[in-house]
Design a protein around this motif. Structure first.
Motif, PDB file in Angstrom:
ATOM      1  N   ARG A 186     -26.598 -81.448 -86.610  1.00 29.99           N
ATOM      2  CA  ARG A 186     -26.544 -81.652 -85.163  1.00 29.99           C
ATOM      3  C   ARG A 186     -25.081 -81.798 -84.757  1.00 29.99           C
ATOM      4  N   VAL A 187     -24.750 -81.279 -83.576  1.00 33.99           N
ATOM      5  CA  VAL A 187     -23.372 -81.335 -83.100  1.00 33.99           C
ATOM      6  C   VAL A 187     -23.144 -82.624 -82.320  1.00 33.99           C
ATOM      7  N   ASN A 188     -22.078 -83.327 -82.659  1.00 34.72           N
ATOM      8  CA  ASN A 188     -21.676 -84.487 -81.887  1.00 34.72           C
ATOM      9  C   ASN A 188     -20.820 -83.979 -80.721  1.00 34.72           C
ATOM     10  N   ALA A 189     -21.391 -84.072 -79.519  1.00 33.71           N
ATOM     11  CA  ALA A 189     -20.735 -83.488 -78.345  1.00 33.71           C
ATOM     12  C   ALA A 189     -19.399 -84.164 -78.045  1.00 33.71           C
ATOM     13  N   GLU A 194     -32.076 -76.303 -83.930  1.00 35.26           N
ATOM     14  CA  GLU A 194     -32.607 -77.206 -84.953  1.00 35.26           C
ATOM     15  C   GLU A 194     -33.902 -76.673 -85.560  1.00 35.26           C
ATOM     16  N   GLN A 195     -34.527 -75.710 -84.900  1.00 38.98           N
ATOM     17  CA  GLN A 195     -35.759 -75.137 -85.452  1.00 38.98           C
ATOM     18  C   GLN A 195     -35.437 -74.213 -86.631  1.00 38.98           C
ATOM     19  N   THR A 196     -34.341 -73.472 -86.488  1.00 37.06           N
ATOM     20  CA  THR A 196     -34.048 -72.508 -87.549  1.00 37.06           C
ATOM     21  C   THR A 196     -33.060 -73.049 -88.575  1.00 37.06           C
ATOM     22  N   CYS A 197     -32.410 -74.169 -88.269  1.00 37.25           N
ATOM     23  CA  CYS A 197     -31.397 -74.719 -89.183  1.00 37.25           C
ATOM     24  C   CYS A 197     -32.031 -75.046 -90.537  1.00 37.25           C
ATOM     25  N   ALA A 198     -31.381 -74.570 -91.621  1.00 33.25           N
ATOM     26  CA  ALA A 198     -31.918 -74.790 -92.965  1.00 33.25           C
ATOM     27  C   ALA A 198     -31.355 -76.057 -93.590  1.00 33.25           C
ATOM     28  N   ALA A 199     -30.600 -76.797 -92.831  1.00 27.87           N
ATOM     29  CA  ALA A 199     -30.003 -78.055 -93.302  1.00 27.87           C
ATOM     30  C   ALA A 199     -29.186 -77.870 -94.585  1.00 27.87           C
ATOM     31  N   CYS A 200     -28.476 -76.758 -94.660  1.00 31.39           N
ATOM     32  CA  CYS A 200     -27.606 -76.557 -95.836  1.00 31.39           C
ATOM     33  C   CYS A 200     -26.294 -77.317 -95.664  1.00 31.39           C
ATOM     34  N   GLU A 235     -23.036 -65.585 -79.529  1.00 30.81           N
ATOM     35  CA  GLU A 235     -23.002 -64.339 -80.296  1.00 30.81           C
ATOM     36  C   GLU A 235     -23.541 -63.193 -79.434  1.00 30.81           C
ATOM     37  N   GLN A 236     -24.568 -63.513 -78.680  1.00 32.39           N
ATOM     38  CA  GLN A 236     -25.170 -62.492 -77.822  1.00 32.39           C
ATOM     39  C   GLN A 236     -24.131 -61.941 -76.844  1.00 32.39           C
ATOM     40  N   GLN A 237     -23.338 -62.865 -76.281  1.00 32.12           N
ATOM     41  CA  GLN A 237     -22.312 -62.443 -75.323  1.00 32.12           C
ATOM     42  C   GLN A 237     -21.237 -61.594 -75.993  1.00 32.12           C
ATOM     43  N   THR A 274     -16.007 -72.529 -85.871  1.00 25.97           N
ATOM     44  CA  THR A 274     -16.044 -72.395 -87.335  1.00 25.97           C
ATOM     45  C   THR A 274     -17.487 -72.450 -87.843  1.00 25.97           C
ATOM     46  N   CYS A 275     -18.291 -73.354 -87.293  1.00 27.65           N
ATOM     47  CA  CYS A 275     -19.672 -73.501 -87.752  1.00 27.65           C
ATOM     48  C   CYS A 275     -20.464 -72.217 -87.489  1.00 27.65           C
ATOM     49  N   VAL A 276     -20.153 -71.560 -86.381  1.00 31.50           N
ATOM     50  CA  VAL A 276     -20.871 -70.331 -86.044  1.00 31.50           C
ATOM     51  C   VAL A 276     -20.617 -69.272 -87.107  1.00 31.50           C
ATOM     52  N   SER A 277     -19.357 -69.209 -87.531  1.00 32.54           N
ATOM     53  CA  SER A 277     -19.036 -68.148 -88.490  1.00 32.54           C
ATOM     54  C   SER A 277     -19.561 -68.451 -89.882  1.00 32.54           C
ATOM     55  N   VAL A 278     -19.743 -69.723 -90.237  1.00 32.30           N
ATOM     56  CA  VAL A 278     -20.184 -70.010 -91.614  1.00 32.30           C
ATOM     57  C   VAL A 278     -21.697 -70.166 -91.740  1.00 32.30           C
ATOM     58  N   CYS A 279     -22.409 -70.368 -90.638  1.00 33.24           N
ATOM     59  CA  CYS A 279     -23.842 -70.671 -90.735  1.00 33.24           C
ATOM     60  C   CYS A 279     -24.614 -69.492 -91.333  1.00 33.24           C
ATOM     61  N   PRO A 280     -25.252 -69.686 -92.498  1.00 35.53           N
ATOM     62  CA  PRO A 280     -25.962 -68.571 -93.134  1.00 35.53           C
ATOM     63  C   PRO A 280     -27.237 -68.190 -92.382  1.00 35.53           C
ATOM     64  N   SER A 281     -27.829 -69.131 -91.651  1.00 36.92           N
ATOM     65  CA  SER A 281     -29.097 -68.809 -90.977  1.00 36.92           C
ATOM     66  C   SER A 281     -28.887 -68.474 -89.501  1.00 36.92           C
ATOM     67  N   LYS A 282     -27.628 -68.314 -89.125  1.00 30.44           N
ATOM     68  CA  LYS A 282     -27.297 -67.971 -87.728  1.00 30.44           C
ATOM     69  C   LYS A 282     -27.891 -68.963 -86.746  1.00 30.44           C
ATOM     70  N   SER A 283     -27.879 -70.238 -87.107  1.00 36.11           N
ATOM     71  CA  SER A 283     -28.455 -71.248 -86.228  1.00 36.11           C
ATOM     72  C   SER A 283     -27.413 -71.909 -85.336  1.00 36.11           C
ATOM     73  N   ALA A 284     -26.158 -71.714 -85.668  1.00 40.14           N
ATOM     74  CA  ALA A 284     -25.107 -72.324 -84.852  1.00 40.14           C
ATOM     75  C   ALA A 284     -24.606 -71.299 -83.839  1.00 40.14           C
ATOM     76  N   ASP A 285     -24.371 -71.752 -82.653  1.00 41.69           N
ATOM     77  CA  ASP A 285     -23.855 -70.846 -81.632  1.00 41.69           C
ATOM     78  C   ASP A 285     -22.928 -71.619 -80.717  1.00 41.69           C
ATOM     79  N   LEU A 286     -22.070 -70.875 -80.011  1.00 39.83           N
ATOM     80  CA  LEU A 286     -21.086 -71.528 -79.162  1.00 39.83           C
ATOM     81  C   LEU A 286     -21.476 -71.284 -77.715  1.00 39.83           C
TER      82      LEU A 286
END
Lengths: 283, 666, 201
Positions: free
Chosen positions: B627-630, B591-597, B655-657, B638-650
């Motif tokens: 924010r993700v509704n758990a 949520e710190q890096t999310c650009a709210a696009c 992504e690191q893994q 899908t959100c990980v692949s479309v996020c332009p600011s790389k703020s979504a991760d699974l």
């Protein structure tokens, strides 16, 4: 209005009464038929039965000639001719066989002219205009509109009306002030080109058609096909000879071309339309 | 993470035949961070698992890789083993060297090399694993059942009997569905209403079932365990709480000639009506399209006659909200209509059968009403056009079904059986009558089913012709049916007094819109999609939403009931506790890096992304965020692949893994 | 979709269902033998094989029986079977292919000689004249039938119609011909049948 006109062999042969009717009727509605120059036979049933390529090449030649003459619309009063022309258009759509056919027929082939049957010609004139032009409403007529096979079939070639329950001809007939009947042999086959070679079939089918029209209260049959007319009109006497006894009565069913009925309503005489040259002239 | 154990399994001969497991264990031991590498004949066996547990404890392992079969097979097994030994279960990775290696290769040296590479990937991943905790979701311990046919009734009663509250929504004025209108049922010929109406009454009187009849689901919000449902109660113009169901209103109503929906137009009903005498609730509705009072402020006789003062011409639609934890969709079917105008461009009518212009060409459900003892003809079998008793009846199977040209290539499954039943019921009513059946194949798989069809032919004399009908016409009051018998190789023509079409089963109207509200899938014909055709037949791809009955595919009553009970038992599992445990491998947003696009919000197939705000501890607004509704997230990425600011991760597949895995190979 | 006119040519011998289907641009194995073609066929009762039986034989690769059947010559090309087929098998198109092959392989059923002769005479007539010369067609057709079947009666059939037609100005002793008959001849020459004739040994 001028439209390209492909008469086909029948209309220059034993069905020349159809051409007479068309010229008289459409002329009065200001539609001039411009016969395409040096047209050839479309090959009819014989070609599609015996030589597929020929069944496309012969009509393709006519299509090319019509295009060369600059016709945007090509009227083919015989449904078999018009269906074969439409088949060519289908075959060359998307360039599939265009080049090869053009070579065979020694002429350019665009496939962009619009092929029309007789009902479509009337639709293009406009049924309202037709209604307005009616001088003698045909109130005495109760017609069984007979489409036969190839006005509507194969549906993916003709793309015309509903191939099971068509109504477009009824609409034209209604415009003349005549009544129509709902009957069951509208789209059944009359035997078409088997007139000569398989008369049994033609008499059987024609008998079913004629008697069904009568059973549903029609006093005439309206057609838009020279072959249908031959089988129902010229062969009616033979039908009566074979089946008349079975039914205890003769069928006396006048068979009109659609243009006859419209022509009569427009005030053209039966003689001018060539109706007196039919075999069955009164009920 | 530095203390990794790798456990290579032989899987008997399955792996060891093609992969040199000793060589694998030896090579893997040298990977960075690997402190122990063992191989064993059956790692999933008790001694195998014990070995894993023992090593986790003795070597103080902080991550393990099990090189064996697919994680579908045994991931749970080894996670459990790790957990027992005190290791977070999400620090377990599986390297699939069976399905993806030994089973598909022959050459041992290259298969061994490939197995080593597969394990290399998993070791790279496990080095980047972080401990995860399962997600706990609170559960509203109530269920919604959409549809009050036999499937919905069964599901509702099962759930309610198990002690949970059920909200049932039925579109029609009464529950009962199609089954309530059937005469007798195959293969036992027991009376449909006799077996169904007690169940309907049970629903109506059940203390834990809240019935919304004449109502529709308007909107669905929330997620598994926590759905919020908006229900539109259509204006009934009758106050159900005051009405006693005495019947004075419908007796006095002068507008009696309206085609009855329940009788599929074979009978008539007044403007104020109950669909049938055993209706639940037994309270009438006013048809606002025909009522003279509602149309032009005329009549009003029912209002004057009603002693209870229950008629309310000012009634309006009401929208109410209900909270539920699970949903069972049981919206059933309708019959395909042969008319020229079709609801979908992919469907076509039967011009060759007259597009419905012949009054004596009816469909199977209309036949059920005509032959039913409680039907509009009072049990006398008469044809619609002139009330004559038909002596020759033609039944046509596969009308629409298995007909690609009409847009329904599927088999409707129950028509063979009910057509056989129809011929029997007809013969039992009209002893001198003849039933003719045109069929393509007889599909009578089921207990006592084929025997039943044979009985129709052998004992009740139904004449079966193997062939389709090409055309139906009418001559002199007779229907001329032109078919063929392909066994004899001849055309067949029958002069019939009545023709009954076994029309294709189609999903009920509006089911696609409902599916969109529920975010569940449907096929090209509108039938709802199960999560897995074999192993998850009543689940959908949305957690907490289940399906039962003919909304999923054509099926008969026993199957619909069985599926409804299955769905109900799934619901009971979910409602058994106050909380629901979900796997933590879902998306998370930084949520710190999310650009709210909100690109993720628009692309998420599960509607699991919400708009949220980041605030300070004192509530001062800092920024907007996604924010993700758990409860809703299915971890698709899908959100990980479309996020332009790389703020979504699974989580669990970060992504690191993934990059670490790729890098380990190159 | 028609890609090219040359795409498929029937080989000698008995063609299999796949090739026949390809020639007719239809897929014969799609047929599930519902019999709707037979049910709607106006001339099925006259055929030795019902249309669905004909397709069945092709599915079983028995085109030999199909090529020798009367069915293909009884067919009136009304297209009802194709239009109504629930599986969109172009049965009428298959009839065309079979007729073409039957003729090329000299397998046309003997009792159907009249139909075969008529169709052949029709095409010959067009090849010569560009347009149909009705009287010439009738004359040559009848001669062929008499020559090949010995049915003299054919000569007199419909003889009574001639004066009737003449009275109605429907009889043309001098037929209309296309001017450019050369191009017609060349078109015919370029359109070999898609079914090759068996080689003479």
């Amino acid at each position: 209005m001028n439209i390209g006109y492909y008469p086909g062999c029948a209309l220059h042969g034993s069905s020349n009464d159809y051409e007479q009717s068309l010229r008289a009727c459409l002329g009065l509605l200001d539609v001039q038929l411009q016969e395409i120059k040096d047209w050839i036979c479309c090959g009819a049933t014989a070609a599609h039965s015996l030589n597929h390529k020929l069944s496309l090449a012969l009509p393709a030649r006519n299509l090319a000639l019509a295009e060369r003459d600059g016709h945007k619309q090509l009227f083919a009063p015989c449904p078999l001719c018009s269906m074969q022309l439409l088949k060519v258009q289908k075959a060359i759509a998307g360039n599939g066989a265009r080049g090869e056919l053009a070579q065979i027929v020694e002429a350019d082939l665009r496939g962009d002219s619009q092929v029309l049957n007789l009902i479509q010609v009337f639709q293009n004139i406009g049924l309202d205009r037709l209604k307005a032009a009616v001088k003698i409403p045909q109130k005495e007529i109760t017609a069984a509109c007979y489409y036969g096979c190839l006005l509507t079939r194969p549906p993916d070639v003709t793309h015309f009306d509903d191939f099971e329950q068509p109504t477009s001809m009824e609409a034209v007939v209604a415009a003349t002030g005549a009544k129509t009947v709902d009957w069951n042999y509208k789209t059944e086959c009359c035997g078409a080109g088997m007139t000569m070679a398989n008369e049994d079939t033609v008499l059987d089918l024609a008998h079913k058609i004629l008697s069904n029209a009568a059973a549903h209260g029609a006093n005439c049959i309206v057609v838009a096909c020279p072959m249908c007319h031959v089988n129902l009109d010229m062969k009616q006497e033979a039908v009566n000879r074979r089946y008349g006894k079975k039914h205890g009565k003769k069928l006396g069913m006048v068979v009109y071309y659609l243009s006859d009925l419209v022509g009569l309503a427009l005030g053209i005489s039966a003689e001018q339309l060539g109706i007196d040259r039919h075999f069955v002239t009164k009920a | 993470m530095s203390k990794i154990g790798v456990f290579t399994c032989w899987c008997g001969e399955n792996i060891a035949r093609t992969v040199d497991v000793d060589e694998v264990a030896k090579r893997v031991a040298g990977f960075p961070g690997v402190v122990c590498s063992l191989n064993y004949k059956y790692m999933c066996s008790d001694p195998g698992q014990a070995m894993v547990r023992e090593k986790i404890a003795s070597e103080k392992l902080d991550g393990i890789v099990v090189a064996s079969c697919s994680p579908h097979m045994h991931l749970k097994t080894f996670r459990k083993a790790a957990q027992t030994a005190g290791l977070n279960p999400y620090l377990v990775e599986m390297a699939n060297i069976r399905e993806q290696c030994s089973w598909v290769h022959h050459d041992k040296p290259s298969a061994t090399a490939k197995a080593i590479d597969i394990i290399r990937l998993s070791v790279a991943k496990v080095r980047n694993d972080v401990p995860l905790r399962p997600i706990q979701v609170p559960v509203t311990r109530r269920a919604l059942v959409i549809g009050g046919g036999v499937a919905g009734i069964q599901a509702a009663l099962d759930i309610a009997d198990a002690g949970h509250e059920v909200v049932m929504v039925e579109r029609e004025p009464s529950i009962g569905g199609k089954m309530a209108g059937l005469s007798e049922t195959f293969p036992t010929l027991d009376c449909s209403q006799c077996i169904l109406t007690p169940r309907m009454v049970e629903v109506g009187q059940h203390p834990r079932i809240k019935l919304y009849s004449y109502s529709e689901v308007e909107a669905v919000d929330g997620f598994v365990g926590n759905f919020k449902i908006k229900i539109r109660q259509k204006a009934r113009y009758v106050d159900v709480s005051k009405c006693t169901g005495c019947g004075d209103c419908w007796s006095v109503c002068p507008l009696k000639k309206n085609p009855s929906e329940f009788d599929y137009g074979m009978g008539m009903r007044p403007a104020i009506y109950i669909p049938f005498p055993q209706a639940v609730p037994a309270r009438p509705v006013i048809d606002k399209k025909v009522c003279a009072k509602l149309i032009r402020n005329g009549c009003g006789l029912c209002e004057k006659k009603c002693k209870a003062g229950a008629i309310d011409f000012k009634d309006e639609d009401r929208v109410v909200e209900e909270s539920v934890g699970c949903i069972v969709v049981a919206t059933g079917y309708k019959l395909y209509n042969i008319a020229k105008e079709q609801p979908k461009a992919s469907l076509a009518g039967y011009g060759e059968y007259g597009y419905g212009k012949y009054k004596d060409v009816i469909d199977s459900l209309q036949f059920e009403r005509l032959i039913s003892a409680s039907g509009p003809t009072g049990g006398v079998f008469k044809r619609p056009s002139d009330g004559a008793i038909p002596k020759n009846v033609v039944f046509i199977s596969c009308v629409g079904s298995r007909d690609n040209a009409k847009g329904m290539p599927y088999c409707s499954k129950i028509c063979c059986m009910y057509t056989a039943k129809h011929t029997m019921l007809y013969k039992h009513k009209v002893h001198d009558g003849q039933a003719h059946v045109f069929y393509m194949d007889i599909r009578a798989g089921g207990k006592g089913y084929d025997e039943f069809v044979r009985r129709a032919i052998e004992q009740d004399g139904a004449r079966y012709y193997r062939g389709r009908v090409s055309k139906i016409t009418q001559e002199n009051g007779k229907l001329i049916v032109r078919g063929a018998d392909t066994l004899a190789g001849t055309p067949v023509e029958i002069e019939a007094d009545l023709v009954v079409l076994a029309s294709a089963m189609r999903p009920a109207d509006g089911v696609e819109e409902l599916a969109q509200k529920l975010n569940i899938g449907y096929d090209e014909f509108g039938f709802l999609m199960e999560s897995h055709p074999k192993l998850r037949p009543v689940e959908t791809n949305t957690g907490g939403v289940f399906i039962a009955g003919a909304c999923q595919a054509p099926k008969d009553i026993p199957e619909a009931v069985a599926q409804a009970s299955a769905a109900a038992s799934k619901v009971q599992v979910m409602l058994a506790a106050d909380e629901l445990t979900r796997e933590p491998e879902i998306a998370a947003i930084n949520e710190q890096t999310c650009a709210a696009c909100y690109t993720c919000l628009h692309t998420c197939p599960y509607h699991a992304i919400e708009r949220a705000e980041v605030r300070t501890g004192r509530g001062v607004f800092i920024k907007n965020t996604a924010r993700v509704n758990a409860g809703l997230c299915m971890g698709c990425g899908t959100c990980v692949s479309v996020c332009p600011s790389k703020s979504a991760d699974l989580q669990g597949f970060s992504e690191q893994q993934i990059y670490a895995m790729v890098e380990s190979l190159v | 979709m028609e890609q090219s006119l040359e795409d498929n040519v029937l080989p000698q011998g008995t063609p299999d269902s796949f090739l026949l289907g390809a020639l007719a641009h239809t897929h014969l194995q799609d047929c599930y033998q519902c019999g709707k073609c037979t049910a709607g066929c106006p001339v099925a009762v006259r055929m030795d094989l019902a249309p669905n039986q004909l397709i069945r034989l092709l599915q079983l690769d028995d085109s030999e029986t199909a090529l020798r059947s009367s069915t293909i010559w009884e067919c009136v090309s009304c297209q009802t079977c194709s239009a109504r087929c629930p599986k969109s098998v172009d049965c009428a198109g298959v009839m065309d292919v079979l007729r073409e092959a039957s003729l090329a392989q000299h397998k046309a059923a003997k009792p159907q000689h009249a139909v075969v002769a008529f169709q052949k005479a029709f095409l010959d007539n067009i090849r010569r004249n560009g347009r149909l010369a009705e009287l010439e067609l009738i004359g040559l057709y009848k001669a062929d039938v008499v020559w090949n079947t010995g049915r003299i009666g054919v000569l007199f059939k419909d003889a009574g119609l001639a004066p009737q037609l003449n009275k109605r100005k429907k009889l043309h002793l001098l037929p209309e011909k296309a001017k450019d008959r050369g191009v017609v001849e060349r078109i015919f020459a370029r359109c070999s049948a898609r079914c090759s004739e068996p080689e003479k040994k």
